[in-house]
Design an enzyme around this catalytic site. Structure first.
Site, short mmCIF file in Angstrom:
data_model
loop_
_atom_site.label_atom_id
_atom_site.label_comp_id
_atom_site.label_asym_id
_atom_site.label_seq_id
_atom_site.Cartn_x
_atom_site.Cartn_y
_atom_site.Cartn_z
N HIS A 21 59.06 39.18 79.47
CA HIS A 21 57.89 39.82 79.56
C HIS A 21 57.90 40.80 78.27
O HIS A 21 59.07 41.50 78.09
CB HIS A 21 57.61 40.95 80.73
CG HIS A 21 56.18 41.17 80.70
ND1 HIS A 21 55.82 42.21 80.25
CD2 HIS A 21 55.25 40.73 81.85
CE1 HIS A 21 54.48 42.44 80.77
NE2 HIS A 21 54.06 41.66 81.68
N HIS A 22 56.78 41.03 77.54
CA HIS A 22 56.74 41.72 76.40
C HIS A 22 56.97 43.10 76.64
O HIS A 22 57.57 43.76 75.72
CB HIS A 22 55.43 41.42 75.60
CG HIS A 22 55.70 41.30 74.22
ND1 HIS A 22 56.36 42.34 73.50
CD2 HIS A 22 54.58 40.63 73.34
CE1 HIS A 22 56.17 42.07 72.29
NE2 HIS A 22 55.13 41.06 72.15
N SER A 23 56.83 43.79 77.60
CA SER A 23 57.07 45.13 77.97
C SER A 23 58.71 45.46 78.05
O SER A 23 59.12 46.36 77.77
CB SER A 23 56.45 45.10 79.53
OG SER A 23 57.29 44.75 80.52
N SER B 192 51.28 38.54 78.86
CA SER B 192 52.40 39.21 77.89
C SER B 192 53.73 38.54 77.85
O SER B 192 54.76 39.24 77.90
CB SER B 192 52.56 40.57 78.14
OG SER B 192 51.50 41.52 77.82
#
Length: 487
Positions: free
Chosen positions: A160-162, A48
Site C-alpha cells: 500500500h502506498h501509505s 493506492s
C-alpha cells in the site's frame, strides 16, 4: 520519480544492509500525505497499491523462500504492523503491532500453466494488484509465481502506498535481498520489536493526538509571532517572498497545463493493463548525453515519443498533453521508508518528433519544476483534507490526480546482482496505481537494465497492446541517438 535532493547511499555489503534493516519504517504515525492516500482510497477506482514484478532465473526453494520472509518480517517491524485510526479525524493514523499476524496470509504461492511467458505473468500480476488489501492487517502481500518458461519464476510484491513511495520500496528490497546465491546461516536476528508507547485503542489515539497538539500550541504561537515581527521589521523581504510564492502557487495549482488527449478521456480506474519495456542503462544514459539531458529526461522523452506514435496511428495527433511527475524530497539523512515526494504537473511536448529536441525541451521543464517554491503545496492542503469526511478528501485527491493523462516516475535501483532464496533477480518491473490518470509509467534501473512498467486504464486506452508497441518504438527512437552518435 525525479530526485530533488541527495538520497541515501547504497549499502556496500549484506551485513551493513541487514544491520540497518530494523530502521526501515520506524515512524509511529503516518504523515499527512500517507494519511490522505489511506483515507481517500476508493478501491479500485482510487487504489493506492504499488506493485513490483521480480523475474528470477530459477525457482527458489519454497521452504527457504518462506523462511526468508519470516526472518525479514521479524527484522523489519513495519511489516508486522497494521493501521489504527483515531476515533475522530483529529490527526494521522498510527502503526501498531498486529497481534494476530499470520505470515502465510501475506506470503503465497501460485503456479501458471507452463511454460508461461511474460504476458501470462503480467495478467496474473494485474489481477493480484487489483485485489483490495484487508485494511485490518499489515498492508503488503508477496506471491511466488512458478511455471515460467526456461525454468524461471517470479515474485509479485504489492504494497500500500501509505507504507512507502518508490524510493522507500527500493530501500526495503535492498535491505532484505542478498548479494550471494548461497544461504547465509548467521544472518542477524531481530532486536526487540518496536514498542508502541501505550498500545492505544481508537479513542486513546484521538486523545493522544489532542494532547500533542495542545503541547505544540506554544511553539506554533511563537513561530507566528516571529513571522509577524519579521513582517514589521523587514516588510520588503516578506513582500518579495509572498509575491514569489504566490506566482509559484498559480503555476503549480493552475488548471490542466495542456488540453487532455481526446483518446484518453474515458477512464474508470477499474481495469488495469500491465505492459513492460526494457533497455540497457548505459545505452539510455548515452542517448541522454547526446541531447544534453539526464537519464530521466531520455526516459520521459521515450514515453512521449510513444504516445505521439499512438495518437498518430489512431489519427488523433496532439502537440501537448498534461503530465504528472513525482519529485522526491528525500535527503541523505532522512529515515528510511515512508513517503517523501511532491507532485509536479506540466505540459508534455508530445508533438516534437525529433527525440534530441524532445529531450532538451523536457530538460528545461524539469529543471524549472525542481525549484518551484510551491512544489510541495499539496502537503500544506493535506492536513485540511484529512480532517473532513473522507469521501470529500477522496474526491479532491482524485481530481488532482486526474489532471494528468500520463504520470511517470523513475527510481534508481541496485547496480549489482541480487538474490532471493538462491534465485537471481534478473528483472524488477514496477507498476504504480491509476489515481485518475490514463497511463502510469515507472522505471527502475536494476543491475544495468532499465526496467519500465506500464499500467494503463483499460477503459481509457482502446488498444493497450498497440500502446505498448508504440512506447517500445518511442524508446528505440531515443536509443537510436546513441547509435547514431557512435556511428
Amino acid at each position: 520519480m525525479v530526485t530533488q535532493r541527495e538520497s541515501r547511499k547504497p549499502f556496500s555489503t549484506n551485513e551493513e544492509a541487514w544491520a540497518a534493516a530494523s530502521e526501515w519504517g520506524r515512524q509511529e504515525r503516518m504523515n499527512e500525505i500517507e494519511s490522505l492516500m489511506w483515507r481517500s482510497e476508493r478501491h479500485p477506482r482510487l487504489s493506492s497499491t504499488i506493485t513490483s514484478v521480480l523475474v528470477f532465473d530459477s525457482v527458489p526453494d519454497w521452504d527457504r523462500f518462506f523462511a526468508a520472509h519470516e526472518w525479514a518480517t521479524e527484522l523489519i517491524p513495519r511489516t508486522r504492523q497494521r493501521v489504527l485510526e483515531p476515533a475522530l479525524p483529529v490527526g494521522p493514523p498510527a502503526w501498531i503491532p498486529d497481534e494476530n499476524f499470520q505470515l502465510d496470509y501475506h506470503v503465497q504461492r501460485a503456479h501458471l500453466p507452463g511454460p508461461a511467458g511474460m504476458s501470462e505473468l503480467l495478467e496474473l500480476a494485474q489481477s493480484i494488484a487489483l485485489q483490495p488489501f484487508d485494511r485490518t492487517r499489515p498492508l503488503w502481500q508477496g506471491t511466488l509465481v512458478e511455471g515460467l518458461d526456461g525454468g524461471r519464476a517470479a515474485y509479485v510484491l504489492k504494497l500500500h502506498h501509505s507504507l512507502t513511495d518508490g524510493m522507500g520500496g527500493i530501500q526495503l528490497m535492498t535491505l532484505v535481498q542478498s548479494r550471494t546465491r548461497e544461504h547465509t546461516p548467521d544472518k542477524p536476528r531481530a532486536v526487540d520489536p518496536l514498542p508502541y508507547k501505550e498500545n492505544p485503542d481508537a479513542s486513546g489515539l484521538a486523545m493522544m493526538e489532542l494532547t500533542e497538539q495542545a503541547r505544540r500550541l506554544p511553539s506554533v504561537v511563537g513561530r507566528a509571532l516571529t513571522a509577524g515581527a519579521r513582517a514589521v521589521t523587514r516588510p520588503g523581504d516578506v513582500l518579495s517572498e509572498v509575491v514569489r510564492f504566490g506566482a509559484s502557487l498559480r503555476r503549480t495549482l493552475s488548471p490542466p497545463p495542456a488540453p487532455p488527449s481526446p483518446l484518453l478521456r474515458e477512464r474508470s480506474g477499474t481495469a488495469w493493463r500491465f505492459g513492460v519495456l526494457e533497455c540497457g542503462l548505459d545505452s539510455l544514459k548515452a542517448a541522454a548525453k547526446v541531447a544534453g539531458g539526464s537519464l530521466n529526461d531520455a526516459y520521459v522523452a521515450a514515453l512521449l515519443g510513444g504516445l505521439r506514435l499512438y495518437h498518430e496511428r489512431l489519427d488523433a495527433p496532439v502537440d501537448e498533453l498534461p503530465m504528472a511527475m513525482p519529485v522526491s524530497l528525500r535527503k541523505a539523512d532522512d529515515p528510511m521508508g515512508g513517503n517523501k515526494f511532491a507532485g509536479a504537473f506540466f505540459a508534455a511536448p508530445v508533438g516534437i518528433a525529433d527525440p534530441a529536441e524532445r529531450i532538451a525541451t523536457i530538460r528545461g521543464t524539469v529543471l524549472s519544476l525542481r525549484i518551484e517554491p510551491a512544489l510541495d503545496t499539496f502537503s500544506m492542503v493535506a492536513p485540511v483534507l484529512n480532517r473532513i469526511p473522507s469521501a470529500i478528501g477522496g474526491l479532491v485527491y482524485e481530481r488532482v490526480g486526474g489532471v494528468a493523462d500520463l504520470s511517470a516516475s523513475n527510481v534508481p535501483g541496485v547496480p549489482y546482482p541480487v538474490y532471493m532464496a538462491g534465485a537471481k533477480v534478473e528483472r524488477m518491473f514496477p507498476f504504480g496505481p491509476l489515481p485518475g490518470v490514463a497511463v502510469m509509467a515507472a522505471m527502475v534501473s536494476h543491475a544495468g537494465t532499465c526496467c519500465i512498467g506500464i499500467n494503463c486504464d483499460g477503459d481509457a486506452v482502446a488498444d493497450p497492446a498497440m500502446l505498448i508497441d508504440c512506447l517500445r518504438d518511442g524508446l528505440n527512437e531515443v536509443l537510436s541517438l546513441a547509435e547514431e552518435d557512435r556511428a
